[in-house]
Design a protein around this motif. Sequence first.
Motif, PDB file in Angstrom:
ATOM      1  N   LYS A 186      31.682 -33.895  29.871  1.00 33.95           N
ATOM      2  CA  LYS A 186      31.918 -34.183  28.457  1.00 33.95           C
ATOM      3  C   LYS A 186      33.288 -33.646  28.064  1.00 33.95           C
ATOM      4  O   LYS A 186      33.738 -32.604  28.542  1.00 33.95           O
ATOM      5  CB  LYS A 186      30.836 -33.556  27.577  1.00 33.95           C
ATOM      6  CG  LYS A 186      30.803 -32.044  27.591  1.00 33.95           C
ATOM      7  CD  LYS A 186      29.739 -31.494  26.636  1.00 33.95           C
ATOM      8  CE  LYS A 186      29.710 -29.964  26.686  1.00 33.95           C
ATOM      9  NZ  LYS A 186      28.688 -29.393  25.774  1.00 33.95           N
ATOM     10  N   ASP A 188      35.432 -31.769  25.648  1.00 34.42           N
ATOM     11  CA  ASP A 188      35.285 -30.812  24.550  1.00 34.42           C
ATOM     12  C   ASP A 188      36.366 -30.994  23.500  1.00 34.42           C
ATOM     13  O   ASP A 188      36.197 -30.574  22.360  1.00 34.42           O
ATOM     14  CB  ASP A 188      35.341 -29.382  25.109  1.00 34.42           C
ATOM     15  CG  ASP A 188      34.136 -29.070  25.967  1.00 34.42           C
ATOM     16  OD1 ASP A 188      33.184 -28.476  25.445  1.00 34.42           O
ATOM     17  OD2 ASP A 188      34.132 -29.444  27.153  1.00 34.42           O
ATOM     18  N   ASP A 189      37.480 -31.597  23.878  1.00 27.06           N
ATOM     19  CA  ASP A 189      38.600 -31.802  22.965  1.00 27.06           C
ATOM     20  C   ASP A 189      39.130 -33.214  23.192  1.00 27.06           C
ATOM     21  O   ASP A 189      40.186 -33.414  23.789  1.00 27.06           O
ATOM     22  CB  ASP A 189      39.687 -30.754  23.250  1.00 27.06           C
ATOM     23  CG  ASP A 189      40.543 -30.441  22.043  1.00 27.06           C
ATOM     24  OD1 ASP A 189      40.571 -31.271  21.127  1.00 27.06           O
ATOM     25  OD2 ASP A 189      41.184 -29.378  22.031  1.00 27.06           O
ATOM     26  N   ARG A 218      35.740 -18.882  25.465  1.00 30.15           N
ATOM     27  CA  ARG A 218      36.356 -19.836  24.539  1.00 30.15           C
ATOM     28  C   ARG A 218      37.147 -19.136  23.445  1.00 30.15           C
ATOM     29  O   ARG A 218      37.856 -19.797  22.686  1.00 30.15           O
ATOM     30  CB  ARG A 218      35.285 -20.752  23.937  1.00 30.15           C
ATOM     31  CG  ARG A 218      34.716 -21.694  24.988  1.00 30.15           C
ATOM     32  CD  ARG A 218      33.741 -22.711  24.428  1.00 30.15           C
ATOM     33  NE  ARG A 218      33.221 -23.538  25.510  1.00 30.15           N
ATOM     34  CZ  ARG A 218      33.307 -24.872  25.562  1.00 30.15           C
ATOM     35  NH1 ARG A 218      33.889 -25.538  24.574  1.00 30.15           N
ATOM     36  NH2 ARG A 218      32.821 -25.528  26.589  1.00 30.15           N
ATOM     37  N   PHE A 225      37.474 -29.965  29.098  1.00 31.13           N
ATOM     38  CA  PHE A 225      36.188 -30.615  29.370  1.00 31.13           C
ATOM     39  C   PHE A 225      35.296 -29.679  30.161  1.00 31.13           C
ATOM     40  O   PHE A 225      35.757 -28.691  30.755  1.00 31.13           O
ATOM     41  CB  PHE A 225      36.347 -31.977  30.050  1.00 31.13           C
ATOM     42  CG  PHE A 225      37.182 -32.010  31.302  1.00 31.13           C
ATOM     43  CD1 PHE A 225      36.688 -31.549  32.509  1.00 31.13           C
ATOM     44  CD2 PHE A 225      38.455 -32.557  31.274  1.00 31.13           C
ATOM     45  CE1 PHE A 225      37.443 -31.625  33.671  1.00 31.13           C
ATOM     46  CE2 PHE A 225      39.231 -32.628  32.438  1.00 31.13           C
ATOM     47  CZ  PHE A 225      38.717 -32.159  33.638  1.00 31.13           C
ATOM     48  N   SER A 226      33.997 -29.995  30.162  1.00 28.26           N
ATOM     49  CA  SER A 226      33.001 -29.120  30.773  1.00 28.26           C
ATOM     50  C   SER A 226      31.834 -29.963  31.280  1.00 28.26           C
ATOM     51  O   SER A 226      31.756 -31.172  31.028  1.00 28.26           O
ATOM     52  CB  SER A 226      32.507 -28.082  29.761  1.00 28.26           C
ATOM     53  OG  SER A 226      31.917 -28.723  28.633  1.00 28.26           O
ATOM     54  N   ASP A 228      28.421 -31.615  31.256  1.00 27.89           N
ATOM     55  CA  ASP A 228      27.447 -32.065  30.255  1.00 27.89           C
ATOM     56  C   ASP A 228      26.067 -31.656  30.766  1.00 27.89           C
ATOM     57  O   ASP A 228      25.482 -32.317  31.631  1.00 27.89           O
ATOM     58  CB  ASP A 228      27.545 -33.577  30.072  1.00 27.89           C
ATOM     59  CG  ASP A 228      26.712 -34.078  28.902  1.00 27.89           C
ATOM     60  OD1 ASP A 228      25.683 -33.437  28.586  1.00 27.89           O
ATOM     61  OD2 ASP A 228      27.078 -35.096  28.292  1.00 27.89           O
ATOM     62  N   ASP A 249      27.603 -22.389  29.338  1.00 32.99           N
ATOM     63  CA  ASP A 249      28.928 -22.964  29.124  1.00 32.99           C
ATOM     64  C   ASP A 249      29.644 -23.060  30.465  1.00 32.99           C
ATOM     65  O   ASP A 249      30.101 -22.053  31.008  1.00 32.99           O
ATOM     66  CB  ASP A 249      29.719 -22.077  28.151  1.00 32.99           C
ATOM     67  CG  ASP A 249      31.122 -22.589  27.895  1.00 32.99           C
ATOM     68  OD1 ASP A 249      31.414 -23.745  28.261  1.00 32.99           O
ATOM     69  OD2 ASP A 249      31.930 -21.828  27.328  1.00 32.99           O
ATOM     70  N   ALA A 251      32.697 -24.638  31.673  1.00 37.47           N
ATOM     71  CA  ALA A 251      33.987 -25.299  31.503  1.00 37.47           C
ATOM     72  C   ALA A 251      34.574 -25.638  32.862  1.00 37.47           C
ATOM     73  O   ALA A 251      34.472 -24.872  33.817  1.00 37.47           O
ATOM     74  CB  ALA A 251      34.938 -24.395  30.726  1.00 37.47           C
ATOM     75  N   TRP A 254      40.833 -26.183  31.387  1.00 37.62           N
ATOM     76  CA  TRP A 254      41.294 -25.576  30.131  1.00 37.62           C
ATOM     77  C   TRP A 254      42.772 -25.262  30.236  1.00 37.62           C
ATOM     78  O   TRP A 254      43.391 -25.361  31.302  1.00 37.62           O
ATOM     79  CB  TRP A 254      40.509 -24.296  29.836  1.00 37.62           C
ATOM     80  CG  TRP A 254      40.596 -23.252  30.924  1.00 37.62           C
ATOM     81  CD1 TRP A 254      41.634 -22.386  31.176  1.00 37.62           C
ATOM     82  CD2 TRP A 254      39.600 -22.984  31.924  1.00 37.62           C
ATOM     83  NE1 TRP A 254      41.353 -21.595  32.260  1.00 37.62           N
ATOM     84  CE2 TRP A 254      40.106 -21.938  32.742  1.00 37.62           C
ATOM     85  CE3 TRP A 254      38.345 -23.507  32.201  1.00 37.62           C
ATOM     86  CZ2 TRP A 254      39.387 -21.423  33.818  1.00 37.62           C
ATOM     87  CZ3 TRP A 254      37.637 -22.997  33.283  1.00 37.62           C
ATOM     88  CH2 TRP A 254      38.150 -21.963  34.065  1.00 37.62           C
ATOM     89  N   SER A 302      39.489 -22.449  21.884  1.00 34.26           N
ATOM     90  CA  SER A 302      38.465 -23.316  21.297  1.00 34.26           C
ATOM     91  C   SER A 302      37.650 -22.642  20.207  1.00 34.26           C
ATOM     92  O   SER A 302      37.350 -23.247  19.166  1.00 34.26           O
ATOM     93  CB  SER A 302      37.529 -23.823  22.394  1.00 34.26           C
ATOM     94  OG  SER A 302      38.223 -24.594  23.339  1.00 34.26           O
TER      95      SER A 302
END
Length: 570
Positions: A186, A188-189, A218, A225-226, A228, A249, A251, A254, A302
Amino acid sequence: MIPFERLVAAARLGFPVVALTVAPLNASDLRPIPETDLAKIHAALPAQASAAPQKPRKLLLFVHNVGYGGHPSAEYANHAFTLMGEKTGAFQAVVSRDPEVFRRESLKQFDAVFINNCVGNLFTDPELRPNLVEFVTGGGGLLGVHGTTVAFTQWPGAVEDWPEFGYMIGARGANHRESTEHVFIKLDDPGHPVNAVFGGEGWDFRDEFFRVGDPYSRRRVRVLFSIDTEKTDLKQGRAFGQLERADNDFALAWLRSYGRGRTFYCTIAHNPYVFWDARLLRFYLDAIQFALGDLPAPTTASAWLTPALRAQEKLGWRLGVEAYTFHRVSFFETVDRAAKLGLPFVGGLSFQKVSAEIPKNFEPGLSDDELRAIRLKLADAGVRLLTFYLQEIPGDEAGCRKVFEFGRKLGIETFMTEPKVESLDVIERFADEYGINVALHNHDQKASPHYWSPDAILKVCAGRGSRIGAAADVGYWMRAGIDPVEGIRKLGARLITLQMHDLNEISPQGSDVPWGTGQGRSGEIFREIHRLGLRPTMIGLEYSKDFDNNLEAVAQCVNYFNQLTLELVR
């Protein structure tokens, strides 16, 4: 020269070959891979760079392993990134396996360093490690993939040997499942420039995905992205290490700022086929251009990203607390208060104590160990030091260099100072050499006869480059009868950083009140900065009243600014 086997392979595939003659230090240690795989890489390369390079760029691809055989994919990455730079013109890549490349004079030739899937304690030289840190804090880029999260650890076992590297790259650890684990990803940004290739949509992929640990947070990194966790089977295949996290979490990619530098990490790099995946090659090219300094991209971590902070990113504004606001406590306590206020930025002050453990003034002359402690405090809190007030930068060569070395090691973007006018030629030369701005600060006319007004600043800046300008303290302007809105307008691009105040009355006796509640026309000041398209180093929140009990008033200023910036981006 380009290695002979590369020239032959490229010629057989029909690609144009240009021999580049470079100095011995630049000789690239690129090793061959199968021609069929090289052809796949060629076919998947991006056609052009997302951003035009601001100048010729050079990327160091460092490949080395200690106590570990190395990932075969590292050689594929070397070829992919070298060819990528040649095809797009975004950079020239140099592959090295020799730690001597991290000597300071050697590092100067590069814009970014890519620690390419390296495992183990790569080097322990007490000169080379600080060189890499200061390369980054001074404005260089740092990238890593996959095994880089266990670089500079004692292998096997990944025993920590250099904690600051973990903070720079953003995490430690290499726990994972099978090397072809099927993961749904997914974004994340979704709107982040480095994520542009994904078009706002998640995807699925097979690779060896690391689950990382501290110092990952974060609060410290901007997650791209990380995993899902709702779509992915988290129990598939064998487990290698501790795979659970209390926060669930995971990730995978980043970035962050470290001082003035830009760092990036992505775990997707275990299998060679990663480097003939067109989508991932575009992603990596954008990440490299970010680290090189050519692709602008936000780095605020984040967890800080409220709607107001996102609005401020759009405006290019960074609200930070000036240390003078809390100068009766230590700098470390000031960092904690900034974090409590939701501010990821802070300014430094030369006559403030560093901390209870370092009961010295925060000024040039601190030891390298003490400067490292300051960097780690900032990194742990997720707070960046943007500006630094020093009453006077010396005009002699040795004294001036000492100040700018201090700034380079801490990643300071702008010095605020009131030097002798005759010192400005030397100071400007060092500002250009180090890439650090010098903003001339004003008190009243008696204390700052050469800098007290916008006209005075413009006079001393005439004929000088863009790194010399104003640290406008609008509180002193208002006490001197200077219209702050007109002052901002007059300075224009010479406004490098701002010390913002609102006063209860426009007179020499005026004292601080929360922004927007006094006579200082706070809203008009900010709207004028916005109209002019100015992006000061920092919107400095300096509250010069009730120093022992001003946290509530400072919070009111923060709330005012947040509401105003939300309105400005609607």
